[in-house]
Write a protein that holds these residues in place. Structure first.
Motif, PDB file in Angstrom:
ATOM      1  N   GLY A 175     102.732  38.948  79.935  1.00 55.69           N
ATOM      2  CA  GLY A 175     103.814  39.862  80.275  1.00 55.69           C
ATOM      3  C   GLY A 175     104.494  39.510  81.582  1.00 55.69           C
ATOM      4  O   GLY A 175     105.726  39.622  81.705  1.00 55.69           O
ATOM      5  N   GLU A 176     103.700  39.069  82.549  1.00 54.42           N
ATOM      6  CA  GLU A 176     104.271  38.761  83.871  1.00 54.42           C
ATOM      7  C   GLU A 176     104.880  37.369  83.929  1.00 54.42           C
ATOM      8  O   GLU A 176     105.571  37.048  84.899  1.00 54.42           O
ATOM      9  CB  GLU A 176     103.189  38.918  84.937  1.00 54.42           C
ATOM     10  N   GLU A 225      97.157  39.514  77.898  1.00 55.06           N
ATOM     11  CA  GLU A 225      98.458  40.119  77.609  1.00 55.06           C
ATOM     12  C   GLU A 225      99.203  40.471  78.894  1.00 55.06           C
ATOM     13  O   GLU A 225     100.429  40.351  78.957  1.00 55.06           O
ATOM     14  CB  GLU A 225      98.285  41.342  76.713  1.00 55.06           C
ATOM     15  N   GLY A 226      98.460  40.861  79.927  1.00 54.57           N
ATOM     16  CA  GLY A 226      99.095  41.107  81.222  1.00 54.57           C
ATOM     17  C   GLY A 226      99.664  39.832  81.811  1.00 54.57           C
ATOM     18  O   GLY A 226     100.788  39.824  82.349  1.00 54.57           O
ATOM     19  N   TYR A 227      98.913  38.753  81.706  1.00 49.95           N
ATOM     20  CA  TYR A 227      99.379  37.439  82.180  1.00 49.95           C
ATOM     21  C   TYR A 227     100.644  37.025  81.430  1.00 49.95           C
ATOM     22  O   TYR A 227     101.623  36.575  82.037  1.00 49.95           O
ATOM     23  CB  TYR A 227      98.254  36.419  81.973  1.00 49.95           C
ATOM     24  N   ASN A 267     105.799  38.869  90.906  1.00 48.50           N
ATOM     25  CA  ASN A 267     104.715  39.087  89.944  1.00 48.50           C
ATOM     26  C   ASN A 267     104.427  37.817  89.136  1.00 48.50           C
ATOM     27  O   ASN A 267     103.273  37.520  88.811  1.00 48.50           O
ATOM     28  CB  ASN A 267     105.077  40.230  88.998  1.00 48.50           C
ATOM     29  N   CYS A 279     104.591  37.719  74.750  1.00 48.80           N
ATOM     30  CA  CYS A 279     103.183  37.560  74.383  1.00 48.80           C
ATOM     31  C   CYS A 279     103.036  36.593  73.217  1.00 48.80           C
ATOM     32  O   CYS A 279     102.146  35.735  73.220  1.00 48.80           O
ATOM     33  CB  CYS A 279     102.575  38.920  74.044  1.00 48.80           C
ATOM     34  N   THR A 337      93.214  42.134  77.203  1.00 49.22           N
ATOM     35  CA  THR A 337      94.132  42.916  78.033  1.00 49.22           C
ATOM     36  C   THR A 337      94.631  42.091  79.210  1.00 49.22           C
ATOM     37  O   THR A 337      95.828  42.124  79.550  1.00 49.22           O
ATOM     38  CB  THR A 337      93.432  44.196  78.543  1.00 49.22           C
ATOM     39  N   ASP A 338      93.735  41.341  79.834  1.00 49.49           N
ATOM     40  CA  ASP A 338      94.137  40.480  80.945  1.00 49.49           C
ATOM     41  C   ASP A 338      95.095  39.388  80.471  1.00 49.49           C
ATOM     42  O   ASP A 338      96.065  39.058  81.164  1.00 49.49           O
ATOM     43  CB  ASP A 338      92.914  39.846  81.602  1.00 49.49           C
TER      44      ASP A 338
END
Length: 287
Positions: free
Chosen positions: A130-131, A126-128, A105, A161, A123-124
């Protein structure tokens, strides 16, 4: 001979982290001696994949490099690759039973770095984060204390984050020079500008408002992390120790004002060492 080879590999990997990611290098020194090589292996891997665009300027060759890392991680057996950081990472994954999906990931997320597409939304972003940064903290925690680490996965998410958004703010001048925009399009729109104008330096006061919104986002996650951080066991503290610098970096960026868009700010060596020492000894308990 194998032991001597491992020592040499460990030194090479440690030196790579010291050169590429000095803050994480310093934080790893506070870990127990028998855990440091594994942390250095994780941090060297992170530095390698985070710097692919700096070393390979075209996207497709960059994707090939990331695929090479996927193949290294997914391969069975213990045959050496000849790449010290890769060999150290494989050994660390095997010895600590780390989930390979987390690395897959992370590599998938890093594809974004190779292109100039704007970050679509908060949101994108924070996803980045997170991974990448959050996953790295959680993997380090699993190395340090596999029994305790799962209970602090959510805290690792917040910490990552906060750290990653702060890192992106520090890298704003570099990203703008090469046409990248990690500031989400919805934050830019709310501030009154666009990714294209922001990268070109045409955002004016709107660009400053966007930076302020990013600082606020980083502080939101940092505050959430610091609220839960007093519960961190001492065994996990080194995994989160890079967060010792985050508030100080954010203060410097905020105080820099509009110059943060064109000039990278930093902390003195003495300040960094003091913050690491303070949090390594006390954690995040109130002063």
């Amino acid at each position: 001979m194998a032991a001597a080879s491992n020592i040499v590999t460990g030194d090479i990997v440690m030196d790579a982290v010291r050169a590429a990611d000095h803050d994480r290098y310093l934080s790893a020194l506070y870990a127990p001696a028998d855990k440091r090589d594994a942390l250095f292996a994780l941090y060297a891997f992170n530095a390698e994949i985070a710097s692919v665009r700096d070393r390979i300027h075209e996207p497709l060759p960059g994707e090939v490099r990331l695929q090479w890392w996927r193949d290294v991680i997914s391969a069975d057996g213990d045959a050496e690759t000849g790449h010290p950081s890769a060999d150290a990472l494989r050994a660390t994954i095997a010895a600590n039973h780390l989930p390979k999906t987390a690395f897959e990931n992370m590599l998938e997320a890093r594809i974004f770095d190779l292109y100039d597409d704007p970050m679509p939304s908060r949101t994108d972003l924070e996803g980045y984060c997170g991974e990448t940064a959050s996953a790295l903290i959680q993997l380090a925690a699993m190395v340090l204390d596999p029994a305790a680490a799962p209970s602090f996965a959510e805290l690792a998410g917040r910490a990552g984050c906060a750290q990653a958004v702060t890192g992106l703010l520090l890298l704003l001048p570099l990203h703008r020079r090469r046409g990248q925009c990690f500031v989400p399009a919805d934050i830019l729109a709310a501030a009154g500008t666009t990714p294209e104008a922001f990268v070109k330096g045409e955002g004016g006061p709107a660009a400053e408002r966007a930076v302020a919104a990013m600082i606020a986002l980083a502080r939101e996650h940092l505050n959430a992390f610091e609220t839960g951080a007093p519960a961190l066991p001492v065994s996990l503290r080194p995994a989160f120790l890079p967060l010792a610098l985050t508030r100080a970096y954010l203060d410097k960026i905020e105080n820099a004002g509009s110059s943060a868009l064109s000039r990278t700010v930093g902390l003195s060596t003495l300040r960094r060492h003091w913050l690491f020492l303070r949090h390594a000894m006390r954690g995040w308990t109130p002063l």
